[in-house]
Design a protein around this motif. Structure first.
Motif, PDB file in Angstrom:
ATOM      1  N   GLN A   1       1.360  -1.012  -0.202  1.00  0.00           N
ATOM      2  CA  GLN A   1      -0.479  -0.062   0.215  1.00  0.00           C
ATOM      3  C   GLN A   1       0.959   1.186  -0.052  1.00  0.00           C
ATOM      4  O   GLN A   1       1.820   1.490   0.420  1.00  0.00           O
ATOM      5  CB  GLN A   1      -0.973  -0.456   1.408  1.00  0.00           C
ATOM      6  CG  GLN A   1      -0.205   0.326   2.709  1.00  0.00           C
ATOM      7  CD  GLN A   1      -0.887   1.010   3.503  1.00  0.00           C
ATOM      8  OE1 GLN A   1      -0.920   2.253   3.080  1.00  0.00           O
ATOM      9  NE2 GLN A   1      -0.711   0.859   4.559  1.00  0.00           N
TER      10      GLN A   1
ATOM     11  N   ARG B   1      -2.713   4.845  -5.051  1.00  0.00           N
ATOM     12  CA  ARG B   1      -2.713   6.311  -6.156  1.00  0.00           C
ATOM     13  C   ARG B   1      -3.711   6.828  -6.548  1.00  0.00           C
ATOM     14  O   ARG B   1      -2.862   6.150  -7.834  1.00  0.00           O
ATOM     15  CB  ARG B   1      -1.977   7.276  -4.784  1.00  0.00           C
ATOM     16  CG  ARG B   1      -1.912   7.427  -3.532  1.00  0.00           C
ATOM     17  CD  ARG B   1      -0.981   8.775  -2.886  1.00  0.00           C
ATOM     18  NE  ARG B   1      -0.462   7.688  -1.652  1.00  0.00           N
ATOM     19  CZ  ARG B   1      -0.922   8.463  -0.275  1.00  0.00           C
ATOM     20  NH1 ARG B   1      -1.923   8.821  -0.267  1.00  0.00           N
ATOM     21  NH2 ARG B   1      -0.239   7.797   1.313  1.00  0.00           N
TER      22      ARG B   1
ATOM     23  N   CYS C   1      -6.159   3.274  -3.044  1.00  0.00           N
ATOM     24  CA  CYS C   1      -6.703   4.523  -2.397  1.00  0.00           C
ATOM     25  C   CYS C   1      -7.945   5.259  -3.270  1.00  0.00           C
ATOM     26  O   CYS C   1      -7.257   5.572  -4.089  1.00  0.00           O
ATOM     27  CB  CYS C   1      -6.366   5.702  -1.830  1.00  0.00           C
ATOM     28  SG  CYS C   1      -4.689   4.859  -0.990  1.00  0.00           S
TER      29      CYS C   1
ATOM     30  N   GLU D   1     -10.367   1.170  -0.947  1.00  0.00           N
ATOM     31  CA  GLU D   1     -10.213   2.156   0.238  1.00  0.00           C
ATOM     32  C   GLU D   1     -10.847   3.443  -0.170  1.00  0.00           C
ATOM     33  O   GLU D   1      -9.750   4.540  -1.003  1.00  0.00           O
ATOM     34  CB  GLU D   1      -9.098   2.252   0.887  1.00  0.00           C
ATOM     35  CG  GLU D   1      -9.208   2.715   2.351  1.00  0.00           C
ATOM     36  CD  GLU D   1      -7.601   2.978   2.941  1.00  0.00           C
ATOM     37  OE1 GLU D   1      -6.341   3.346   2.266  1.00  0.00           O
ATOM     38  OE2 GLU D   1      -7.847   3.231   3.943  1.00  0.00           O
TER      39      GLU D   1
ATOM     40  N   TRP E   1     -11.328  11.623   2.735  1.00  0.00           N
ATOM     41  CA  TRP E   1     -11.048  13.078   2.025  1.00  0.00           C
ATOM     42  C   TRP E   1     -10.737  12.646   0.294  1.00  0.00           C
ATOM     43  O   TRP E   1     -10.324  13.658  -0.233  1.00  0.00           O
ATOM     44  CB  TRP E   1      -9.534  14.034   2.255  1.00  0.00           C
ATOM     45  CG  TRP E   1      -8.506  13.148   1.912  1.00  0.00           C
ATOM     46  CD1 TRP E   1      -7.622  13.086   1.608  1.00  0.00           C
ATOM     47  CD2 TRP E   1      -8.043  12.737   3.396  1.00  0.00           C
ATOM     48  NE1 TRP E   1      -6.286  11.877   1.427  1.00  0.00           N
ATOM     49  CE2 TRP E   1      -6.648  11.513   2.825  1.00  0.00           C
ATOM     50  CE3 TRP E   1      -7.617  11.711   4.290  1.00  0.00           C
ATOM     51  CZ2 TRP E   1      -5.709  10.836   3.291  1.00  0.00           C
ATOM     52  CZ3 TRP E   1      -7.813  11.299   5.052  1.00  0.00           C
ATOM     53  CH2 TRP E   1      -6.687  10.866   5.022  1.00  0.00           C
TER      54      TRP E   1
ATOM     55  N   ASP F   1     -11.455   0.798   6.728  1.00  0.00           N
ATOM     56  CA  ASP F   1      -9.963   0.902   7.696  1.00  0.00           C
ATOM     57  C   ASP F   1     -11.201   1.843   8.073  1.00  0.00           C
ATOM     58  O   ASP F   1     -12.386   3.401   7.962  1.00  0.00           O
ATOM     59  CB  ASP F   1      -9.992   2.454   6.943  1.00  0.00           C
ATOM     60  CG  ASP F   1      -8.349   3.254   7.642  1.00  0.00           C
ATOM     61  OD1 ASP F   1      -9.056   3.744   8.852  1.00  0.00           O
ATOM     62  OD2 ASP F   1      -7.108   3.045   7.098  1.00  0.00           O
TER      63      ASP F   1
ATOM     64  N   GLN G   1      -8.604  -2.290   7.632  1.00  0.00           N
ATOM     65  CA  GLN G   1      -7.365  -1.608   9.053  1.00  0.00           C
ATOM     66  C   GLN G   1      -8.289  -0.817   9.995  1.00  0.00           C
ATOM     67  O   GLN G   1      -8.857  -0.300   9.890  1.00  0.00           O
ATOM     68  CB  GLN G   1      -6.855   0.150   7.618  1.00  0.00           C
ATOM     69  CG  GLN G   1      -6.248  -1.050   6.386  1.00  0.00           C
ATOM     70  CD  GLN G   1      -5.497   0.756   5.739  1.00  0.00           C
ATOM     71  OE1 GLN G   1      -6.467   1.000   5.513  1.00  0.00           O
ATOM     72  NE2 GLN G   1      -4.632  -0.343   5.533  1.00  0.00           N
TER      73      GLN G   1
ATOM     74  N   ARG H   1      -3.476  12.387   9.543  1.00  0.00           N
ATOM     75  CA  ARG H   1      -2.635  11.835   9.477  1.00  0.00           C
ATOM     76  C   ARG H   1      -1.943  12.268  10.953  1.00  0.00           C
ATOM     77  O   ARG H   1       0.378  11.549  10.183  1.00  0.00           O
ATOM     78  CB  ARG H   1      -1.877  12.705   8.139  1.00  0.00           C
ATOM     79  CG  ARG H   1      -2.139  12.731   6.558  1.00  0.00           C
ATOM     80  CD  ARG H   1      -1.204  12.157   5.328  1.00  0.00           C
ATOM     81  NE  ARG H   1      -1.894  11.903   4.428  1.00  0.00           N
ATOM     82  CZ  ARG H   1      -2.039  12.511   3.350  1.00  0.00           C
ATOM     83  NH1 ARG H   1      -1.038  13.588   3.436  1.00  0.00           N
ATOM     84  NH2 ARG H   1      -2.447  11.679   2.277  1.00  0.00           N
TER      85      ARG H   1
ATOM     86  N   ARG I   1      -3.340   9.667  14.500  1.00  0.00           N
ATOM     87  CA  ARG I   1      -4.590   8.542  14.842  1.00  0.00           C
ATOM     88  C   ARG I   1      -3.783   7.757  15.942  1.00  0.00           C
ATOM     89  O   ARG I   1      -3.036   8.206  16.641  1.00  0.00           O
ATOM     90  CB  ARG I   1      -4.332   7.534  13.548  1.00  0.00           C
ATOM     91  CG  ARG I   1      -5.033   8.068  12.327  1.00  0.00           C
ATOM     92  CD  ARG I   1      -4.804   6.835  11.237  1.00  0.00           C
ATOM     93  NE  ARG I   1      -5.125   7.188   9.798  1.00  0.00           N
ATOM     94  CZ  ARG I   1      -6.276   6.555   9.190  1.00  0.00           C
ATOM     95  NH1 ARG I   1      -5.915   5.141   9.348  1.00  0.00           N
ATOM     96  NH2 ARG I   1      -6.434   6.658   8.354  1.00  0.00           N
TER      97      ARG I   1
ATOM     98  N   GLU J   1      -3.461   0.281  11.649  1.00  0.00           N
ATOM     99  CA  GLU J   1      -2.636   1.410  10.294  1.00  0.00           C
ATOM    100  C   GLU J   1      -2.911   2.778  11.048  1.00  0.00           C
ATOM    101  O   GLU J   1      -4.053   3.220  10.892  1.00  0.00           O
ATOM    102  CB  GLU J   1      -3.371   1.684   8.489  1.00  0.00           C
ATOM    103  CG  GLU J   1      -2.956   2.424   7.820  1.00  0.00           C
ATOM    104  CD  GLU J   1      -3.057   2.847   7.082  1.00  0.00           C
ATOM    105  OE1 GLU J   1      -3.259   2.782   6.182  1.00  0.00           O
ATOM    106  OE2 GLU J   1      -4.706   2.872   7.206  1.00  0.00           O
TER     107      GLU J   1
ATOM    108  N   PHE K   1      -1.285   6.811  11.796  1.00  0.00           N
ATOM    109  CA  PHE K   1      -0.309   7.574  11.698  1.00  0.00           C
ATOM    110  C   PHE K   1      -0.135   8.818  12.767  1.00  0.00           C
ATOM    111  O   PHE K   1      -1.158   9.338  12.733  1.00  0.00           O
ATOM    112  CB  PHE K   1      -1.045   8.613  10.054  1.00  0.00           C
ATOM    113  CG  PHE K   1      -1.488   7.493   8.332  1.00  0.00           C
ATOM    114  CD1 PHE K   1      -0.507   7.400   8.281  1.00  0.00           C
ATOM    115  CD2 PHE K   1      -1.950   7.252   8.697  1.00  0.00           C
ATOM    116  CE1 PHE K   1      -0.268   6.581   7.146  1.00  0.00           C
ATOM    117  CE2 PHE K   1      -2.675   6.664   7.928  1.00  0.00           C
ATOM    118  CZ  PHE K   1      -1.780   6.526   6.528  1.00  0.00           C
TER     119      PHE K   1
HETATM  120  O1  DHB Z   1      -3.224   9.085   4.385  1.00  0.00           O
HETATM  121  C1  DHB Z   1      -2.894   8.677   3.287  1.00  0.00           C
HETATM  122  O2  DHB Z   1      -2.201   8.901   2.423  1.00  0.00           O
HETATM  123  C2  DHB Z   1      -2.987   7.181   3.369  1.00  0.00           C
HETATM  124  C3  DHB Z   1      -3.225   6.078   2.567  1.00  0.00           C
HETATM  125  C4  DHB Z   1      -3.471   4.542   2.485  1.00  0.00           C
HETATM  126  C5  DHB Z   1      -4.495   4.359   3.573  1.00  0.00           C
HETATM  127  O3  DHB Z   1      -4.595   3.580   3.890  1.00  0.00           O
HETATM  128  C6  DHB Z   1      -4.490   5.671   4.052  1.00  0.00           C
HETATM  129  O4  DHB Z   1      -5.952   4.760   5.162  1.00  0.00           O
HETATM  130  C7  DHB Z   1      -4.613   6.888   4.282  1.00  0.00           C
END
Ligand code: DHB
Ligand code: MG
Length: 631
Positions: free
Chosen positions: A68, A71, A106, A141, A145, A172, A198, A214, A217, A246, A248
């Motif tokens: 992952q 994009r 995503c 996913e 945003w 997620d 996730q 970002r 979390r 997952e 961040f």
């Molecule tokens: O913040 C992101 O870009 C991002 C990338 C991969 C993911 O699975 C996610 O939940 C967010």
């Protein structure tokens, strides 16, 4: 069904952890994870070839559950589609070498994308067809945003329209719950279409959702989302893949990855325990952790222990005497004193190294009364709490202790038992607590400032290990910066732990008490206790008149109550349940003080509204003592 499929697998995305890919994989394996999501940037920066990463993971016993993120793929004009498919084909090559069979795609944030679900479905179908030829699956996913697709139901609508067996969803929890979507409808999605799950928790924040995701979390159980309910829906739908974290988080990304991975694993164990308590039997059985004993009931604090030295020891002992405590026992083999009043017990330990600075004192241990101390210890171990080595005399109690993230030792005791869990027989009697002392009945709570980097870890640790419930996070403006605090307590409020942290790392200008800690005792008459303690010469903290003038203006208390509060420097607070009357001692040693609380009518808080006044008063005294500033 084989054993391997019976129990749910646990995974973690490499993006959760600090360091290089090699550091992250080692940490994930050491913490006991079954698999990882490889975050593309971690791979790109690694000197290991994809094949070597595959081998490293195999050696570590880790599967690669997801590659992952891929994009900005779907719903683009034709010329871009070709480029996107080429990009994907090269990633499929890489995944083949990695041995990863699922790729996360995503939802697009690209300005080139158009708002056309049929086009998105058609292009994802093409991607899935290419993936299928390579033995790969696509998990789509919805980013919260995403430009056009930003809810799970919308991503499901597109996956449903595309209708390719190699195309499914990645759910997620952050994206679903941050947008306030109702997760219950996940149950209506066929389980076979749920390719990946996730998990992330988060505090409730009013902010841009991308920034929230970002930076803020948290691991499950550390934030405000109802993850057991969310995961319950996903499992009820028939999802069969791993629970994969997952997260961040700015702090975790700088933390020791081994330690962060343990925190992460503890969060999943805790989540599984919550999940195993309800829902369909088949789901409960899959998430159950066989060797996690349930938390025994706690009935209070057995004792709290302060590390002292030859300067702070007599000072704290003198203060305890003036608070109405009696020196009732002396340890048989160690320089440890037992002080008692009612069932409030404090140990002063002059043997440990943990005072922090010369002349200092610090909370070194807390001991809870457990209905089954051995079971409490087994539970702590199952939750990956570090078990502390103990030195003890031949006939001394074999108390097991674990280390909390802030370094505090946690003991499990049964003071009244006639087995090893009764620690009191390690002490010879030096005195008998006569009468009521100054009215203290028992320990109310222990308040511990946490190291900045370990606040969320500590809250989860105490909660999960001791089986406590979290209370809401509160934040208040204090003289030396904002403070966040969160308490955890057992259901009957016999064991309360109040954790706090400065919202930012402290700078050099830290004139307040550094990392204050206090132990709070219960009285049923705060004014009478304050009067008695003052008569005994207790070093009680003086509160300025302004505070009482404000109380009067805000709450219009009866004049005689206000006068008594003012006279004895007793603080006051109210909540929807009742009232709090409380007062403090001066700081003893460098950072420790005592508090006395009277909770009237079920007051549930900790007097946070008064903490800034207390902090300023402590600072004033400190400056007066050291002569380094205006009193
Ligand atoms: O913040 C992101 O870009 C991002 C990338 C991969 C993911 O699975 C996610 O939940 C967010
Ligand atoms: Mg995600």
């Amino acid at each position: 069904m084989s054993e391997g499929e019976k129990w749910i697998r646990r995974g973690i995305a490499t993006v959760c952890l600090s360091g290089t890919l090699e550091d992250k994989l080692a940490a994930a394996a050491a913490a006991g994870f079954d698999g990882v999501e490889i975050f593309e940037n971690d791979l790109i920066a690694s000197p290991l070839s994809p094949k070597q990463v595959r081998e490293r993971c195999a050696d570590l016993g880790l599967s690669i559950d997801l590659y992952q993120p891929f994009r900005d793929f779907e719903a683009v004009p034709g010329e871009l589609l070709a480029a996107n498919l080429r990009r994907a084909a090269l990633k499929f090559d890489l995944m083949e070498q990695l041995g990863a069979d699922t790729m996360l795609v995503c939802s697009s944030v690209s300005p080139a994308a158009v708002d056309d679900d049929d086009l998105a479905a058609e292009q994802l179908y093409a991607l899935a067809a290419l993936a299928a030829e390579r033995g790969v699956r696509i998990a789509y996913e919805a980013l919260a945003w995403g430009r056009f697709v930003n809810t799970y139901d919308h991503s499901w609508e597109i996956v449903r329209r595309a209708d390719h067996p190699a195309l499914g969803l990645c759910l997620d929890s952050f994206h679903v719950l941050s947008r306030g979507s109702d997760p219950a409808a996940i149950r209506d999605i066929p389980g076979a279409k749920l390719f990946f799950l996730q998990l992330a928790d988060a505090p409730r924040l009013e902010m841009d959702v991308l920034q929230w995701s970002r930076h803020h979390r948290l691991f499950p159980g550390q934030g405000a989302f109802d993850l057991p309910a969310f995961v319950g829906h996903v499992l009820a739908a028939g999802y069969g893949g791993p629970l994969s974290l997952e997260v961040f988080n700015d702090v975790f990304r700088q933390a020791d990855p081994e330690r962060a991975a343990v925190d992460a694993m503890r969060s999943l164990i805790d989540l599984q325990e919550r999940l195993s308590g309800s829902g369909p039997a088949a789901v409960r059985e899959r998430v159950r952790i066989a060797d996690l004993p349930p938390a025994p009931d706690l009935s209070g604090y057995a004792f709290t222990e302060l590390a002292v030295d030859e300067v702070s020891g007599p000072q704290v002992a003198g203060a305890l005497a003036a608070l109405g405590f009696t020196h009732t026992g002396q340890h048989r083999s160690k320089p440890v004193q037992l002080w008692q009043q009612g069932s409030a017990r404090v140990l002063l330990n002059a043997a440990s190294q943990g005072t922090g600075c010369p002349g200092g004192a610090a909370v070194s241990a807390l001991a809870v009364e457990s209905a089954d101390p051995a079971r409490s210890a087994r539970r702590a171990e199952a939750l990956l709490a570090p078990v502390l080595p103990r030195t003890r005399g031949a006939d001394e109690a074999n108390l097991s202790a674990v280390a909390a993230p802030d370094g505090t030792s946690v003991f499990f005791c049964r003071t009244g038992a006639d087995d090893a869990s009764s620690w009191v027989s390690d002490f010879t009697t030096t005195g008998t607590a006569l009468g009521a002392g100054a009215g203290l009945i028992r320990t109310d709570h222990v308040a511990l400032t946490q190291p900045f980097d370990h606040f969320d870890e500590a809250a989860l640790f105490y909660r999960a290990v001791l089986g406590l419930d979290p209370e809401p996070v509160t934040e208040f403006a204090a003289p030396f910066g904002l403070i966040r605090s969160r308490a955890v307590a057992d259901p009957s409020h016999q064991v309360r732990i109040a954790l706090s942290v400065a919202l930012l790392r402290r700078g050099d200008w830290a004139p307040g008490v550094p990392d204050p800690q206090h132990i709070s005792f219960v009285t049923d008459d705060a004014i009478a206790s304050a009067r008695a303690m003052r008569a005994l010469g207790a070093p009680l903290l003086e509160i300025p008149d302004n505070y009482y003038d404000d109380l009067d203006a805000r709450l219009n208390l009866p004049a005689d109550l206000l006068a008594a509060l003012r006279e004895y420097s007793v603080l006051y607070d109210r909540d929807e349940h009742g009232e709090l009357l409380h007062f403090y001692t001066e700081v003893l040693g460098s950072r420790v003080f005592f508090e006395v609380v009277q909770r009237v009518g079920g007051y549930a808080g900790y007097g946070a509204a008064n903490a800034p006044v207390r902090m300023a008063a402590h600072r004033r005294l400190r400056m007066a003592r050291t002569g380094s500033g205006p009193a």
